[in-house]
Write a protein that holds these residues in place. Structure first.
Motif, PDB file in Angstrom:
ATOM      1  N   ASP A   3     107.930  20.605 167.959  1.00  0.00           N
ATOM      2  CA  ASP A   3     109.233  21.021 167.435  1.00  0.00           C
ATOM      3  C   ASP A   3     110.171  19.833 167.611  1.00  0.00           C
ATOM      4  O   ASP A   3     110.671  19.592 168.719  1.00  0.00           O
ATOM      5  CB  ASP A   3     109.741  22.247 168.179  1.00  0.00           C
ATOM      6  CG  ASP A   3     111.086  22.748 167.680  1.00  0.00           C
ATOM      7  OD1 ASP A   3     111.733  22.049 166.859  1.00  0.00           O
ATOM      8  OD2 ASP A   3     111.500  23.836 168.117  1.00  0.00           O
ATOM      9  N   ILE A   4     110.396  19.083 166.535  1.00  0.00           N
ATOM     10  CA  ILE A   4     111.150  17.839 166.668  1.00  0.00           C
ATOM     11  C   ILE A   4     112.582  18.048 167.146  1.00  0.00           C
ATOM     12  O   ILE A   4     113.168  17.149 167.739  1.00  0.00           O
ATOM     13  CB  ILE A   4     111.133  17.016 165.359  1.00  0.00           C
ATOM     14  CG1 ILE A   4     111.812  17.762 164.216  1.00  0.00           C
ATOM     15  CG2 ILE A   4     109.715  16.597 165.003  1.00  0.00           C
ATOM     16  CD1 ILE A   4     112.033  16.907 162.983  1.00  0.00           C
ATOM     17  N   ARG A  14     115.704  14.397 163.297  1.00  0.00           N
ATOM     18  CA  ARG A  14     115.167  14.926 162.043  1.00  0.00           C
ATOM     19  C   ARG A  14     114.041  14.034 161.557  1.00  0.00           C
ATOM     20  O   ARG A  14     113.970  12.853 161.907  1.00  0.00           O
ATOM     21  CB  ARG A  14     116.238  15.088 160.991  1.00  0.00           C
ATOM     22  CG  ARG A  14     116.749  13.838 160.352  1.00  0.00           C
ATOM     23  CD  ARG A  14     117.585  14.156 159.100  1.00  0.00           C
ATOM     24  NE  ARG A  14     118.259  13.004 158.577  1.00  0.00           N
ATOM     25  CZ  ARG A  14     117.691  12.094 157.781  1.00  0.00           C
ATOM     26  NH1 ARG A  14     116.435  12.222 157.421  1.00  0.00           N
ATOM     27  NH2 ARG A  14     118.389  11.061 157.342  1.00  0.00           N
ATOM     28  N   LYS A  15     113.154  14.643 160.771  1.00  0.00           N
ATOM     29  CA  LYS A  15     112.047  13.905 160.195  1.00  0.00           C
ATOM     30  C   LYS A  15     112.592  12.937 159.149  1.00  0.00           C
ATOM     31  O   LYS A  15     113.478  13.278 158.370  1.00  0.00           O
ATOM     32  CB  LYS A  15     111.043  14.863 159.565  1.00  0.00           C
ATOM     33  CG  LYS A  15     109.760  14.200 159.172  1.00  0.00           C
ATOM     34  CD  LYS A  15     108.669  15.202 158.888  1.00  0.00           C
ATOM     35  CE  LYS A  15     107.385  14.425 158.628  1.00  0.00           C
ATOM     36  NZ  LYS A  15     106.264  15.286 158.426  1.00  0.00           N
ATOM     37  N   SER A  61      99.892  15.807 158.534  1.00  0.00           N
ATOM     38  CA  SER A  61     100.593  16.927 159.180  1.00  0.00           C
ATOM     39  C   SER A  61     100.697  16.742 160.699  1.00  0.00           C
ATOM     40  O   SER A  61     101.485  17.424 161.355  1.00  0.00           O
ATOM     41  CB  SER A  61      99.907  18.258 158.858  1.00  0.00           C
ATOM     42  OG  SER A  61      98.602  18.284 159.412  1.00  0.00           O
ATOM     43  N   ASP A  62      99.912  15.813 161.255  1.00  0.00           N
ATOM     44  CA  ASP A  62      99.969  15.504 162.690  1.00  0.00           C
ATOM     45  C   ASP A  62     100.992  14.412 163.004  1.00  0.00           C
ATOM     46  O   ASP A  62     101.168  14.051 164.156  1.00  0.00           O
ATOM     47  CB  ASP A  62      98.593  15.032 163.182  1.00  0.00           C
ATOM     48  CG  ASP A  62      97.523  16.074 162.984  1.00  0.00           C
ATOM     49  OD1 ASP A  62      97.770  17.258 163.280  1.00  0.00           O
ATOM     50  OD2 ASP A  62      96.415  15.703 162.524  1.00  0.00           O
ATOM     51  N   LYS A  63     101.635  13.884 161.959  1.00  0.00           N
ATOM     52  CA  LYS A  63     102.542  12.745 162.102  1.00  0.00           C
ATOM     53  C   LYS A  63     103.996  13.208 162.049  1.00  0.00           C
ATOM     54  O   LYS A  63     104.384  13.978 161.185  1.00  0.00           O
ATOM     55  CB  LYS A  63     102.284  11.749 160.975  1.00  0.00           C
ATOM     56  CG  LYS A  63     103.167  10.507 161.028  1.00  0.00           C
ATOM     57  CD  LYS A  63     102.830   9.609 159.837  1.00  0.00           C
ATOM     58  CE  LYS A  63     103.634   8.355 159.815  1.00  0.00           C
ATOM     59  NZ  LYS A  63     103.180   7.357 160.772  1.00  0.00           N
ATOM     60  N   TYR A  64     104.785  12.685 162.982  1.00  0.00           N
ATOM     61  CA  TYR A  64     106.210  12.983 163.051  1.00  0.00           C
ATOM     62  C   TYR A  64     106.953  11.655 163.146  1.00  0.00           C
ATOM     63  O   TYR A  64     107.068  11.077 164.222  1.00  0.00           O
ATOM     64  CB  TYR A  64     106.528  13.844 164.270  1.00  0.00           C
ATOM     65  CG  TYR A  64     105.794  15.159 164.287  1.00  0.00           C
ATOM     66  CD1 TYR A  64     106.387  16.307 163.780  1.00  0.00           C
ATOM     67  CD2 TYR A  64     104.495  15.249 164.804  1.00  0.00           C
ATOM     68  CE1 TYR A  64     105.711  17.524 163.784  1.00  0.00           C
ATOM     69  CE2 TYR A  64     103.818  16.457 164.804  1.00  0.00           C
ATOM     70  CZ  TYR A  64     104.428  17.587 164.300  1.00  0.00           C
ATOM     71  OH  TYR A  64     103.751  18.778 164.292  1.00  0.00           O
ATOM     72  N   VAL A  66     110.328  10.308 163.142  1.00  0.00           N
ATOM     73  CA  VAL A  66     111.624  10.954 163.314  1.00  0.00           C
ATOM     74  C   VAL A  66     112.728   9.936 163.596  1.00  0.00           C
ATOM     75  O   VAL A  66     112.481   8.847 164.112  1.00  0.00           O
ATOM     76  CB  VAL A  66     111.591  12.012 164.438  1.00  0.00           C
ATOM     77  CG1 VAL A  66     110.620  13.126 164.101  1.00  0.00           C
ATOM     78  CG2 VAL A  66     111.252  11.386 165.786  1.00  0.00           C
ATOM     79  N   ASP A  79     107.691   7.083 165.779  1.00  0.00           N
ATOM     80  CA  ASP A  79     106.531   7.601 165.055  1.00  0.00           C
ATOM     81  C   ASP A  79     105.589   8.210 166.087  1.00  0.00           C
ATOM     82  O   ASP A  79     105.090   7.499 166.961  1.00  0.00           O
ATOM     83  CB  ASP A  79     105.858   6.456 164.302  1.00  0.00           C
ATOM     84  CG  ASP A  79     104.674   6.896 163.466  1.00  0.00           C
ATOM     85  OD1 ASP A  79     104.552   8.099 163.170  1.00  0.00           O
ATOM     86  OD2 ASP A  79     103.865   6.024 163.099  1.00  0.00           O
ATOM     87  N   ASP A  82     100.546  13.594 166.863  1.00  0.00           N
ATOM     88  CA  ASP A  82     100.165  14.685 167.761  1.00  0.00           C
ATOM     89  C   ASP A  82      98.643  14.816 167.799  1.00  0.00           C
ATOM     90  O   ASP A  82      97.986  14.855 166.764  1.00  0.00           O
ATOM     91  CB  ASP A  82     100.792  15.993 167.268  1.00  0.00           C
ATOM     92  CG  ASP A  82     100.618  17.131 168.258  1.00  0.00           C
ATOM     93  OD1 ASP A  82     100.266  16.875 169.426  1.00  0.00           O
ATOM     94  OD2 ASP A  82     100.832  18.292 167.851  1.00  0.00           O
TER      95      ASP A  82
END
Length: 166
Positions: A3-4, A14-15, A61-64, A66, A79, A82
């Motif tokens: 949860d960023i 934020r992303k 989808s595992d990358k954030y 932000v 970066d 997860d």
């Protein structure tokens, strides 16, 4: 799943996406030392590439990727992957603080917040790589509790792989 919004108690998070490439580029241009050691030519195309690249076997989808904001001002970018290299770990592929905010413990504060949140959700460690010879990066990560575990040759340079147990 991360949860960023919980990655920082100090900044809004934020992303980031392709439309943010120019603002990320401005932040990165303030840190010329990093790019001297990583053997990369800083450009908008590099930023867009970095927004989408993942390690082998990992899904986007595992990358954030932000941004940490103080109001409208981008203070830092990070970066996070997860579940890499192990499911109970995360990998920080990139972290940079705007040079105007450096030297005031802002980067360390963000790392403390991120570590606390990741530990809270059950992650056991964070891994990252440091360009060997970059004194600023090496000092920052060691000061924040990361320990070099090995050296790896990559893209004509040497990376120091470092871990921090949570």
């Amino acid at each position: 799943m991360i949860d960023i919004l919980k990655l920082s108690d100090r900044y809004s998070v934020r992303k980031m996406n392709d439309s943010d490439a120019e603002v990320i580029l401005r932040l990165c241009k303030s840190n010329t030392l990093y790019y001297r050691y990583c053997n990369k030519e800083l450009s908008k195309d590099l930023i867009i590439h970095d927004l989408h690249i993942t390690p082998p076997g990992m899904d986007i989808s595992d990358k954030y990727f932000v941004g940490f904001f103080d109001g409208e001002k981008l203070v830092a970018v990070m970066d996070i992957i997860d579940g890499y290299p192990e499911t109970d770990m995360v990998y920080i592929g990139f972290f940079m603080v705007d040079s105007a905010y450096q030297g005031r413990q802002i980067g360390s504060g963000i790392i403390q917040d991120v570590c606390a949140y990741l530990k809270q959700i059950g992650k056991t460690a964070i891994r990252l790589a440091i360009d060997k010879g970059n004194p600023q990066s090496t000092h920052f990560w060691q000061k924040n509790g990361f320990t070099v575990i090995k050296e790896v040759e990559k893209d004509g340079g040497t990376l120091l792989v470092a871990d921090k147990k949570l």
